[in-house]
Structures are given as C-alpha cells and as structure tokens.
Design an enzyme around this catalytic site. Structure first.
Site, PDB file in Angstrom:
ATOM      1  N   ASN A   9       0.805  -0.986  -0.007  1.00  0.00           N
ATOM      2  CA  ASN A   9      -0.046  -0.153   0.001  1.00  0.00           C
ATOM      3  C   ASN A   9       0.662   1.070  -0.054  1.00  0.00           C
ATOM      4  O   ASN A   9       1.471   1.408   1.031  1.00  0.00           O
ATOM      5  CB  ASN A   9      -0.822  -0.028   1.358  1.00  0.00           C
ATOM      6  CG  ASN A   9      -1.796   1.245   1.547  1.00  0.00           C
ATOM      7  OD1 ASN A   9      -1.853   2.167   0.450  1.00  0.00           O
ATOM      8  ND2 ASN A   9      -2.407   1.364   2.529  1.00  0.00           N
ATOM      9  N   TRP A  10       1.192   1.748  -1.159  1.00  0.00           N
ATOM     10  CA  TRP A  10       1.960   3.002  -1.266  1.00  0.00           C
ATOM     11  C   TRP A  10       1.372   4.211  -0.526  1.00  0.00           C
ATOM     12  O   TRP A  10       2.277   5.346  -0.673  1.00  0.00           O
ATOM     13  CB  TRP A  10       2.410   3.270  -2.819  1.00  0.00           C
ATOM     14  CG  TRP A  10       3.009   2.140  -3.306  1.00  0.00           C
ATOM     15  CD1 TRP A  10       3.211   0.831  -2.760  1.00  0.00           C
ATOM     16  CD2 TRP A  10       3.559   1.976  -4.909  1.00  0.00           C
ATOM     17  NE1 TRP A  10       3.787   0.044  -3.513  1.00  0.00           N
ATOM     18  CE2 TRP A  10       4.117   0.762  -4.774  1.00  0.00           C
ATOM     19  CE3 TRP A  10       3.695   2.834  -5.780  1.00  0.00           C
ATOM     20  CZ2 TRP A  10       4.594   0.390  -6.131  1.00  0.00           C
ATOM     21  CZ3 TRP A  10       4.023   2.422  -7.336  1.00  0.00           C
ATOM     22  CH2 TRP A  10       4.514   1.126  -7.211  1.00  0.00           C
ATOM     23  N   LYS A  11       0.150   4.213  -0.235  1.00  0.00           N
ATOM     24  CA  LYS A  11      -0.401   5.483   0.378  1.00  0.00           C
ATOM     25  C   LYS A  11      -0.241   6.883  -0.685  1.00  0.00           C
ATOM     26  O   LYS A  11      -0.034   6.605  -1.801  1.00  0.00           O
ATOM     27  CB  LYS A  11       0.043   5.741   1.873  1.00  0.00           C
ATOM     28  CG  LYS A  11      -0.282   4.404   2.552  1.00  0.00           C
ATOM     29  CD  LYS A  11      -0.010   4.633   3.858  1.00  0.00           C
ATOM     30  CE  LYS A  11      -0.254   3.264   4.687  1.00  0.00           C
ATOM     31  NZ  LYS A  11      -0.034   3.439   6.309  1.00  0.00           N
ATOM     32  N   HIS A  95      -9.599   1.394   4.460  1.00  0.00           N
ATOM     33  CA  HIS A  95      -8.350   1.694   5.061  1.00  0.00           C
ATOM     34  C   HIS A  95      -8.420   2.577   6.427  1.00  0.00           C
ATOM     35  O   HIS A  95      -9.361   3.431   6.223  1.00  0.00           O
ATOM     36  CB  HIS A  95      -7.460   2.144   4.417  1.00  0.00           C
ATOM     37  CG  HIS A  95      -5.806   2.064   5.070  1.00  0.00           C
ATOM     38  ND1 HIS A  95      -5.575   2.943   5.833  1.00  0.00           N
ATOM     39  CD2 HIS A  95      -4.862   1.046   4.786  1.00  0.00           C
ATOM     40  CE1 HIS A  95      -4.147   2.700   6.282  1.00  0.00           C
ATOM     41  NE2 HIS A  95      -3.777   1.523   5.743  1.00  0.00           N
ATOM     42  N   GLU A  97      -6.784   4.757   7.603  1.00  0.00           N
ATOM     43  CA  GLU A  97      -6.430   6.316   7.251  1.00  0.00           C
ATOM     44  C   GLU A  97      -7.808   7.039   6.701  1.00  0.00           C
ATOM     45  O   GLU A  97      -8.087   8.055   6.824  1.00  0.00           O
ATOM     46  CB  GLU A  97      -5.395   6.477   6.634  1.00  0.00           C
ATOM     47  CG  GLU A  97      -4.060   6.085   7.457  1.00  0.00           C
ATOM     48  CD  GLU A  97      -2.872   5.526   6.734  1.00  0.00           C
ATOM     49  OE1 GLU A  97      -2.634   5.563   5.538  1.00  0.00           O
ATOM     50  OE2 GLU A  97      -1.913   4.878   7.436  1.00  0.00           O
ATOM     51  N   GLU A 167      -5.759  -4.921  10.275  1.00  0.00           N
ATOM     52  CA  GLU A 167      -4.696  -3.775  10.561  1.00  0.00           C
ATOM     53  C   GLU A 167      -5.109  -3.188  11.895  1.00  0.00           C
ATOM     54  O   GLU A 167      -5.796  -2.096  11.806  1.00  0.00           O
ATOM     55  CB  GLU A 167      -4.723  -2.838   9.336  1.00  0.00           C
ATOM     56  CG  GLU A 167      -4.367  -3.551   8.148  1.00  0.00           C
ATOM     57  CD  GLU A 167      -3.815  -2.308   7.088  1.00  0.00           C
ATOM     58  OE1 GLU A 167      -2.623  -2.582   6.712  1.00  0.00           O
ATOM     59  OE2 GLU A 167      -4.409  -1.340   6.786  1.00  0.00           O
ATOM     60  N   SER A 213       3.156  -2.379  10.331  1.00  0.00           N
ATOM     61  CA  SER A 213       4.526  -2.475  10.418  1.00  0.00           C
ATOM     62  C   SER A 213       5.172  -3.642  10.192  1.00  0.00           C
ATOM     63  O   SER A 213       6.129  -4.430  10.775  1.00  0.00           O
ATOM     64  CB  SER A 213       5.058  -2.298  11.850  1.00  0.00           C
ATOM     65  OG  SER A 213       4.461  -0.715  12.286  1.00  0.00           O
ATOM     66  N   GLY A 234       2.741  -1.054   4.339  1.00  0.00           N
ATOM     67  CA  GLY A 234       2.881   0.186   3.977  1.00  0.00           C
ATOM     68  C   GLY A 234       4.201   0.557   3.567  1.00  0.00           C
ATOM     69  O   GLY A 234       4.981   0.291   2.784  1.00  0.00           O
ATOM     70  N   GLY A 235       4.923   1.289   4.726  1.00  0.00           N
ATOM     71  CA  GLY A 235       6.131   1.813   4.650  1.00  0.00           C
ATOM     72  C   GLY A 235       7.238   0.731   3.912  1.00  0.00           C
ATOM     73  O   GLY A 235       8.115   1.143   3.295  1.00  0.00           O
TER      74      GLY A 235
HETATM   75  P1  PGA Z   1       2.586   0.074   7.677  1.00  0.00           P
HETATM   76  O1  PGA Z   1       1.263   0.335   6.984  1.00  0.00           O
HETATM   77  O2  PGA Z   1       3.231  -1.019   7.218  1.00  0.00           O
HETATM   78  O3  PGA Z   1       3.498   1.262   7.195  1.00  0.00           O
HETATM   79  O4  PGA Z   1       2.468   0.021   9.162  1.00  0.00           O
HETATM   80  C1  PGA Z   1       0.255  -0.872   6.659  1.00  0.00           C
HETATM   81  C2  PGA Z   1      -1.011  -0.070   6.082  1.00  0.00           C
HETATM   82  O5  PGA Z   1      -1.375   1.068   6.534  1.00  0.00           O
HETATM   83  O6  PGA Z   1      -1.506  -0.552   5.370  1.00  0.00           O
END
Ligand code: PGA
Length: 254
Positions: A9-11, A95, A97, A167, A213, A234-235
C-alpha cells in the site's frame, strides 16, 4: 496451507516516474511463485502506467479507494469503472486512514465493496481497532461491528472474491507490530465469523492479511500462523529491496 498474498500500500507516495522505477525493480527482483501472490497499490495517477508496465507480469495492481457511484457529478471522486479501465484488479477499501481522515464509515465501506464487486474488482477490505479500543477491551466488538457493517448483504459467492486485511491501527506506521499471537487471535476470530456467516468452504478460501509495520524480519513469524494469509504492507513496500525481502521470506514458508 493457503497460498499467501503480499500487497503493498503505497499511500500518498510516488510520482509516476518513481512508481515506474519501483515496479521495474520489483519486476526484476521477484520470481513468480504459485504460493505467493503480489499486489502493488500506487496512487491513482500512476495506476495506468504501472499496470501497463506489469501487463505480462504476475504482479497485480490495486487502487487505494474508490467511490461507489459509477459516474456523474462527484468532483474529485474516482469510480470502479475508472480504476478498472486504468488497469486495477484490486481496490483497498476501508483503510483506517480513510476512516480517520476522510469520514469513511461502515456504511460507505459496504457501498464501496459492492461497487467493486459489481465491476469485477477484488476488494481488500480493511478492519482494525485503535489502541484505545484495545486497551479498553473492545477488540472483539470493534472487529465485529466493522466486519458485519462492511459486509452487509454480501452473498457467499461474493465473499469468495473479497480479501480481508486486519490492521490494528496502533501498529500502522508505528514500528509496533502486533505479536504473531495477538494477530492470530483476531484472525481466528474473523475466520470464525466467516464460517458462521458464509459457511466453511467459503470461509476457508478467504485470505485474511495482516497489516501494521510488517517488514522482512517479522514476515515469517506472522505468516506462519494458520489464519494469517499474507500481509498488507505500507512503509516497507516503498523500497524495492524491503518489499522483495518480505515476498522472499513469505516464499520460504512453502
Ligand atoms: P505500515 O502500513 O506497514 O507502514 O504499518 C500498513 C498499512 O497501513 O496498510
């Protein structure tokens, strides 16, 4: 063991050029495997270029959201037909966010899941509790509410086309991963709800990803749990070497 799925997930990251650099590196660095599927989720603007580059690859493309109407006067919104035309096969929906910053509710999540399914897009349906909810013993209640709210009126045949991502909000982008036991406990609960609602056969086929994470170092211990069928990353999906490390460690489980 079910096959695994690793979704990046590149956000809100990556210009078109940066997105292409990243998928080129992934394309060169990841060998196809029947056991581990790979998905990347660029921002809308890069979906088409990335999908074109990956058209003969096993790596698939996801959008990060969609709006439930097909077309019309909805300034700023992007629909299922539009992301599909651009080359997306999946779409992240609900998600945390989006729930936190963009007023996403269980009801809007439900509408979006139905819109995705109506256009043959596979939803990656996200659920998860906040730290406050975990500390006040509300994990089960929150997960149930999000699960049943998001999946309202979904038929078993459609459930078979949905991916779920658990998540925990407190583990997203914080470096704080749920322990494999904490994650498995919730994944097993989700599997139970799937069995009760949709029957054993459908429930056993649904992939439940863990997100929060995830990195190469914790991939194997998380994904070796019986109900953890992959990761939403994500990251660590923003750098080719990090993401490839996660994919390769998932492959080692087979
Ligand atoms: P993260 O994000 O791996 O940076 O914790 C995961 C996500 O929001 O899908």
């Amino acid at each position: 063991m079910r096959s695994k799925l690793i979704a990046g997930n590149w956000k809100m990251n990556k210009t078109i050029g940066e997105a292409l650099d990243l998928v080129k590196a992934l394309h060169d660095g990841v060998l196809e495997s029947a056991n581990v599927g790979v998905v990347v989720s660029p921002p809308y603007t890069a979906i088409n270029k990335v999908a074109e580059f990956l058209k003969d690859s096993f790596i698939q493309v996801s959008a990060q959201d969609l709006f439930w109407e097909d077309a019309g006067a909805f300034t700023g919104a992007i629909s299922a037909p539009i992301i599909k035309d651009a080359g997306a096969k999946y779409c992240i929906i609900g998600h945390s966010e989006k729930r936190q910053f963009f007023n996403e509710t269980d009801d809007t999540v439900n509408k979006k899941i139905k819109a995705a399914l109506a256009h043959g897009i596979i939803p990656i349906f996200c659920i998860g509790e906040t730290l406050e909810q975990r500390e006040s013993d509300q994990v089960e209640a929150v997960i149930k509410k999000q699960f049943f709210g998001g999946l309202q009126d979904i038929k078993p045949n459609d459930m078979a086309r949905i991916v779920i991502a658990y998540e925990p909000v407190w583990a997203i982008g914080t470096g704080k991963t749920a322990t494999p036991e904490q994650a498995e406990e919730v994944h097993a609960m989700i599997r139970d709800m799937l069995i009760k609602e949709f029957g054993l056969e459908i429930a056993n086929g649904v992939k439940i990803l863990y997100g929060g994470s995830v990195k190469a170092e914790n991939t194997q211990e998380l994904l070796s749990k019986p109900n953890i069928d992959g990761a939403l990353v994500g990251g660590a999906s923003l750098k080719a070497q990090d993401f490839i490390g996660i994919i390769n460690n998932a492959k080692l489980l087979f």
